[in-house]
Design an enzyme around this catalytic site. Structure first.
Site, mmCIF file in Angstrom:
data_model
loop_
_atom_site.group_PDB
_atom_site.id
_atom_site.type_symbol
_atom_site.label_atom_id
_atom_site.label_comp_id
_atom_site.label_asym_id
_atom_site.label_seq_id
_atom_site.Cartn_x
_atom_site.Cartn_y
_atom_site.Cartn_z
ATOM 1 N N ASP A 188 -21.069 -18.603 -81.064
ATOM 2 C CA ASP A 188 -20.648 -18.503 -79.662
ATOM 3 C C ASP A 188 -20.916 -17.106 -79.108
ATOM 4 O OD1 ASP A 188 -19.477 -18.670 -77.201
ATOM 5 O OD2 ASP A 188 -17.438 -19.018 -77.923
ATOM 6 N N HIS A 190 -20.509 -16.250 -76.126
ATOM 7 C CA HIS A 190 -19.581 -16.050 -75.011
ATOM 8 C C HIS A 190 -20.313 -15.728 -73.711
ATOM 9 C CE1 HIS A 190 -16.033 -16.318 -77.576
ATOM 10 N NE2 HIS A 190 -16.635 -15.516 -78.423
ATOM 11 N N GLU A 215 -23.127 -22.059 -78.671
ATOM 12 C CA GLU A 215 -22.207 -22.358 -77.573
ATOM 13 C C GLU A 215 -22.377 -21.387 -76.405
ATOM 14 O OE1 GLU A 215 -17.388 -22.087 -76.722
ATOM 15 O OE2 GLU A 215 -18.107 -22.683 -78.702
ATOM 16 N N GLU A 241 -16.669 -25.473 -71.364
ATOM 17 C CA GLU A 241 -15.305 -24.970 -71.211
ATOM 18 C C GLU A 241 -14.998 -24.550 -69.779
ATOM 19 O OE1 GLU A 241 -14.897 -20.486 -72.480
ATOM 20 O OE2 GLU A 241 -16.132 -21.523 -73.962
ATOM 21 N N ASP A 264 -12.193 -28.866 -71.734
ATOM 22 C CA ASP A 264 -10.887 -28.358 -72.141
ATOM 23 C C ASP A 264 -9.807 -29.186 -71.457
ATOM 24 O OD1 ASP A 264 -8.435 -26.778 -72.211
ATOM 25 O OD2 ASP A 264 -9.687 -25.148 -72.965
ATOM 26 N N HIS A 291 -13.054 -27.738 -76.216
ATOM 27 C CA HIS A 291 -12.647 -26.333 -76.176
ATOM 28 C C HIS A 291 -11.130 -26.301 -76.265
ATOM 29 C CE1 HIS A 291 -11.854 -22.508 -73.798
ATOM 30 N NE2 HIS A 291 -12.678 -22.081 -74.740
#
Length: 323
Positions: A188, A190, A215, A241, A264, A291
């Site tokens: 991830d 981010h 991700e 997410e 999520d 998520h």
């Protein structure tokens, strides 16, 4: 049974709030859900209080009716605050219905397709060696079959792209060597990579270590850019997410922007939307890996959802006890 009141409480974890939404009824049954702390957390509490006047006196069993009243009644396309508030209320209504009928919520969502829910943990450390050690410890102590790491060390943002690529490969290689070939490892970044071409370069650099997914390598707003990356990458691309409701996920899926989606439950619209999103994803041959970085209420909701979704892959999990 009628809805009589709604309230929002905050549980401070030292890093963020867990936002607990309670829906009360005239029969003494209270449902609980969790809303995502999107930043202006108090705004979520005010939105829940505002929504109370809309649905007070309604039957809490009419979950679909409540959802559409809150979403469509908000008039303009909703943002994170409103969908987080709706998500907490929606989970609480499913909780009320399960308690009143004496059945687990997964039975109300269509029944189980599995008896066990696979989860992954996220080890954290700055150096490849310490990240590998923490990964191995989690596998040996808790028996996880999957992990998720960040490819970049905390101090890497100021470095060159060459150094970031080198560091990312070293981190994943160290973890793979430590846990062996049978443990899945998600990666991830981010959303720290701006250019899709660089995200593709990262995917190619990491591919020999068989990441479970990459991700949100780039910002999620441009589905077309994500789709170009997904079409070229030989590593599964995951995102979701920061995508809300079935309406945004419809566009994401239609553009082919991801192999794995990550809605999520605390912000995309609750369990009502999660089931619809999962069904749309199934029709597109896309897996779902929710998520879930929040508290035990969100985890509980996700477990009930995951039990019912044929295309469920794995659930993000942050244990209370990771020491």
């Amino acid at each position: 049974m009628k809805i009589t009141a709604m309230q929002t409480d905050f549980v401070w974890t030292g890093q963020r709030n867990w936002i607990v939404v309670r829906v009360h009824t005239d029969e003494g049954i209270t449902g609980i859900g969790e809303a995502f702390p999107v930043g202006p957390d108090r705004a979520i509490a005010e939105t829940v209080a505002y929504f109370q006047s809309w649905i007070e006196g309604w039957d809490p069993f009419d979950i679909e009716r409540v959802w559409h009243e809150l979403y469509a009644g908000s008039r303009f396309p909703t943002g994170s605050v409103i969908t987080a508030a709706i998500s907490g209320i929606d989970q609480a209504l499913w909780d009320i219905k399960g308690k009143a009928l004496g059945v687990p919520v997964y039975e109300l969502l269509g029944g189980k397709v599995r008896d066990r829910i696979r989860v992954y943990q996220s080890p954290e450390a700055d150096t490849p060696g310490s990240l590998a050690e923490e990964s191995k410890r989690l596998i040996e102590r808790y028996g996880y079959t999957a992990l998720k790491i960040t490819p970049f060390a905390a101090d890497s943002d100021g470095g060159t792209w060459h150094d970031q690529l080198e560091g990312a490969e070293c981190r994943l290689a160290a973890v793979r060597d430590a846990v062996g070939p049978k443990v899945d490892i998600g990666v991830d970044p981010h959303a720290k990579i701006f250019e899709p071409s660089r995200a593709l370069e990262l995917a190619e650099r990491l591919r020999p270590y068989r990441p479970m997914f990459l991700e949100e390598p780039v910002r999620p707003e441009n589905f077309e850019a994500l789709a170009k990356l997904t079409a070229k990458a030989l590593v599964p691309i995951a995102t979701g997410e920061a995508v809300f409701t079935k309406f945004q996920f419809r566009e994401l899926l239609a553009t082919g922007a991801a192999d794995i989606i990550q809605p999520d439950v605390a912000i995309t619209g609750g369990l009502t939307e999660m089931k619809k999103i999962a069904s749309m994803a199934e029709a597109h041959y896309v897996s779902i890996a929710p998520h879930n970085p929040l508290g035990p209420l969100a985890t509980s909701s996700n477990v009930h959802f995951a039990a019912t979704a044929p295309n469920f892959l794995v659930l993000e999990y942050h244990a209370d006890d990771v020491g």
